[in-house]
Design a protein around this motif. Structure first.
Motif, short mmCIF file in Angstrom:
data_model
loop_
_atom_site.label_atom_id
_atom_site.label_comp_id
_atom_site.label_asym_id
_atom_site.label_seq_id
_atom_site.Cartn_x
_atom_site.Cartn_y
_atom_site.Cartn_z
N LEU A 154 -6.67 -3.54 5.66
CA LEU A 154 -8.10 -3.24 5.77
C LEU A 154 -8.57 -3.32 7.22
O LEU A 154 -9.43 -2.54 7.64
N ALA B 230 0.82 -1.21 0.00
CA ALA B 230 0.00 0.00 0.00
C ALA B 230 0.86 1.25 0.00
O ALA B 230 0.84 2.05 0.91
N GLU C 26 -9.65 5.07 0.81
CA GLU C 26 -8.54 4.12 0.94
C GLU C 26 -9.06 2.70 1.10
O GLU C 26 -8.49 1.75 0.53
N ARG C 27 -10.14 2.54 1.84
CA ARG C 27 -10.70 1.21 2.03
C ARG C 27 -11.19 0.62 0.71
O ARG C 27 -10.98 -0.57 0.43
N LEU D 223 -8.08 -0.41 -1.36
CA LEU D 223 -7.44 -1.62 -0.83
C LEU D 223 -8.28 -2.86 -1.12
O LEU D 223 -7.73 -3.92 -1.44
N GLU E 177 -7.74 -3.76 -4.70
CA GLU E 177 -6.42 -4.35 -4.89
C GLU E 177 -6.38 -5.79 -4.38
O GLU E 177 -5.84 -6.69 -5.05
N ARG E 178 -6.93 -6.03 -3.21
CA ARG E 178 -6.99 -7.39 -2.67
C ARG E 178 -7.71 -8.33 -3.62
O ARG E 178 -7.22 -9.44 -3.91
N ARG F 213 -3.02 -6.54 1.95
CA ARG F 213 -4.18 -5.64 1.84
C ARG F 213 -5.23 -5.98 2.88
O ARG F 213 -5.86 -5.09 3.47
#
Length: 313
Positions: A196, A12, A80-81, A84, A87-88, A192
């Protein structure tokens, strides 16, 4: 967004550089240092002394920042959440896709994960791996916007240089390469997932703080002019203001403990606090502390007005 140095292992990476005009809480870094010293001292079990709180008031910290940063911080956390989570999920899709790509059955089984760039196996499948990575991880809009990296650079930072070299510059797909790519992508997804959890804890802390701050603000806004109070009511009001100031101090201590408790985030980033990572675009890295100090300053100003009214009535 860009950053001068990226955290290790592609975790991140901070997506913004702090503006040169960005102002910290109060009278710059000296005042922020005094605040942190005071907060650490209080969080270690000491009681806030009248002298220290009076010093904070004399600085009039609350008058130096316009508007609360807590709602903006909540927005930053949600953004941001979302990123992420995407991305995960992207690394999970890449892992699933790579698992379905066949490799040779006659060699390379004993190769270690390091040195996979030397592996030999069936030719022609690496293109499928590269396509899978582009269509999952690099398909994310914010990756292109924030990092603007080529395939090799992105894969190297996320999956390791060995894997990037084997997949991008190699021409053969072996079982060690496959295992390494799957392992590294799985680890990237798990990173990630851990982040989170930290982000969710920060979101919950913000929500609790916002509720307390709103209650304090409502108590301040609901009062009539001091000239409408009787002398007895003024004394009662002064006691209520003291109670509200105590609530501000407790909220400051609670928030400070939360900031220091997120140790799971720090080993992965070259940053002391997760808030520095999350709120680099805001006026302050510590929006709740900023809001608490401004509320405290307002309470102190109101209490001084009550003292004046009592003295000269």
């Amino acid at each position: 967004m860009t950053t001068a140095t990226a955290p290790p292992d592609g975790v991140a990476r901070p997506r913004t550089a702090r503006s040169a005009t960005r102002s910290p809480i109060g009278f710059g870094f000296v005042t922020m240092g005094l605040l942190v010293v005071w907060l650490v001292w209080v969080s270690d079990g000491h009681s806030p002394s009248p002298g220290l709180t009076a010093d904070l008031t004399r600085f009039e910290l609350g008058t130096l920042v316009a508007g609360s940063s807590v709602p903006a911080a909540r927005t930053a956390v949600e953004r941001e959440r979302e990123q992420l989570t995407r991305e995960r999920d992207a690394f999970h899709r890449f892992t699933t896709e790579v698992e379905s790509i066949p490799v040779s059955t006659d060699g390379g089984v004993g190769f270690p994960l390091v040195g996979v760039r030397r592996a030999n196996a069936v030719a022609g499948e690496l293109g499928s791996v590269r396509a899978a990575y582009r269509d999952s991880v690099m398909e994310l809009d914010h990756f292109d916007q924030f990092y603007d990296e080529q395939l090799y650079d992105n894969m190297s930072s996320e999956l390791s240089e060995d894997v990037a070299t084997a997949v991008v510059h190699g021409d053969q797909f072996s079982l060690p390469v496959k295992r390494a790519a799957i392992q590294r992508a799985t680890e990237a997804g798990l990173r990630r997932e851990r982040l989170l959890q930290t982000i969710d804890a920060e979101r919950d802390s913000l929500d609790r703080a916002q509720r307390h701050l709103r209650e304090i603000e409502s108590a301040l806004d609901a009062e009539p002019p001091l000239t409408d109070f009787t002398l007895t009511e003024l004394f009662d009001y002064e006691r209520r203001l003291t109670q509200l100031k105590d609530r501000c101090e407790r909220l400051l201590c609670t928030r400070q403990r939360h900031i220091h408790s997120e140790a799971t985030f720090r080993p992965h980033l070259d940053l002391l606090f997760v808030q520095t990572y999350l709120y680099a675009d805001l006026e302050t890295d510590f929006p709740v502390l900023d809001a608490c100090i401004r509320r405290y300053s307002r309470l102190e100003t109101r209490q001084q007005a009550v003292h004046h009214e009592i003295t000269y009535r």
